[in-house]
Write a protein that holds these residues in place. Sequence first.
Motif, short mmCIF file in Angstrom:
data_model
loop_
_atom_site.label_atom_id
_atom_site.label_comp_id
_atom_site.label_asym_id
_atom_site.label_seq_id
_atom_site.Cartn_x
_atom_site.Cartn_y
_atom_site.Cartn_z
N ILE A 1 -30.12 10.66 -4.75
CA ILE A 1 -29.94 9.23 -4.57
C ILE A 1 -31.25 8.63 -4.10
O ILE A 1 -31.84 9.09 -3.14
CB ILE A 1 -28.82 8.92 -3.56
N PHE A 2 -31.68 7.59 -4.78
CA PHE A 2 -32.88 6.87 -4.40
C PHE A 2 -32.51 5.42 -4.18
O PHE A 2 -31.69 4.87 -4.89
CB PHE A 2 -33.95 6.99 -5.48
N LEU A 3 -33.13 4.80 -3.20
CA LEU A 3 -32.84 3.41 -2.91
C LEU A 3 -33.84 2.53 -3.60
O LEU A 3 -35.05 2.74 -3.50
CB LEU A 3 -32.88 3.14 -1.40
N ASP B 1 -42.01 6.62 -14.13
CA ASP B 1 -41.05 6.47 -13.03
C ASP B 1 -41.70 5.84 -11.80
O ASP B 1 -42.76 6.26 -11.36
CB ASP B 1 -40.48 7.83 -12.61
N VAL B 2 -41.04 4.83 -11.28
CA VAL B 2 -41.45 4.18 -10.04
C VAL B 2 -40.20 4.01 -9.20
O VAL B 2 -39.21 3.45 -9.65
CB VAL B 2 -42.10 2.81 -10.29
N PHE B 3 -40.24 4.51 -7.96
CA PHE B 3 -39.11 4.38 -7.04
C PHE B 3 -39.57 3.60 -5.82
O PHE B 3 -40.69 3.77 -5.35
CB PHE B 3 -38.60 5.76 -6.62
N GLU B 4 -38.69 2.76 -5.33
CA GLU B 4 -38.99 1.98 -4.13
C GLU B 4 -38.06 2.39 -3.01
O GLU B 4 -36.85 2.50 -3.21
CB GLU B 4 -38.84 0.49 -4.42
N ILE B 5 -38.64 2.61 -1.85
CA ILE B 5 -37.89 2.92 -0.63
C ILE B 5 -38.40 1.94 0.40
O ILE B 5 -39.53 2.06 0.86
CB ILE B 5 -38.14 4.36 -0.14
N GLY B 6 -37.60 0.96 0.74
CA GLY B 6 -38.09 -0.09 1.63
C GLY B 6 -39.28 -0.76 0.99
O GLY B 6 -39.20 -1.23 -0.14
#
Length: 81
Positions: A2-4, A23-28
């Motif tokens: 799970i990624f936010l 792929d680019v994921f953002e966390i906060g």
Amino acid sequence: MIFLGSEGKKMTIPFMAFQNETDVFEIGNLTAENRLDRILLQGTLDITKDQQGLEYAFTLKRIIDAAIEEMKRDKNLPSRL
């Protein structure tokens, strides 16, 4: 896994370290960008002592763990790029 995302919505997309350039994921306020030869981390991330902080910490750990596992599997890992 799970990624936010940036809107706090949960996504069930695994982080496949070093597998693509998209792929680019953002966390906060932290962005993790996948590249074929590196994982680029930019921004800031507040890991607060609450449920959201715990989720952020686990998400960041999953990204780092995926990178470590992929590097360990690479028999031709260079000493430095």
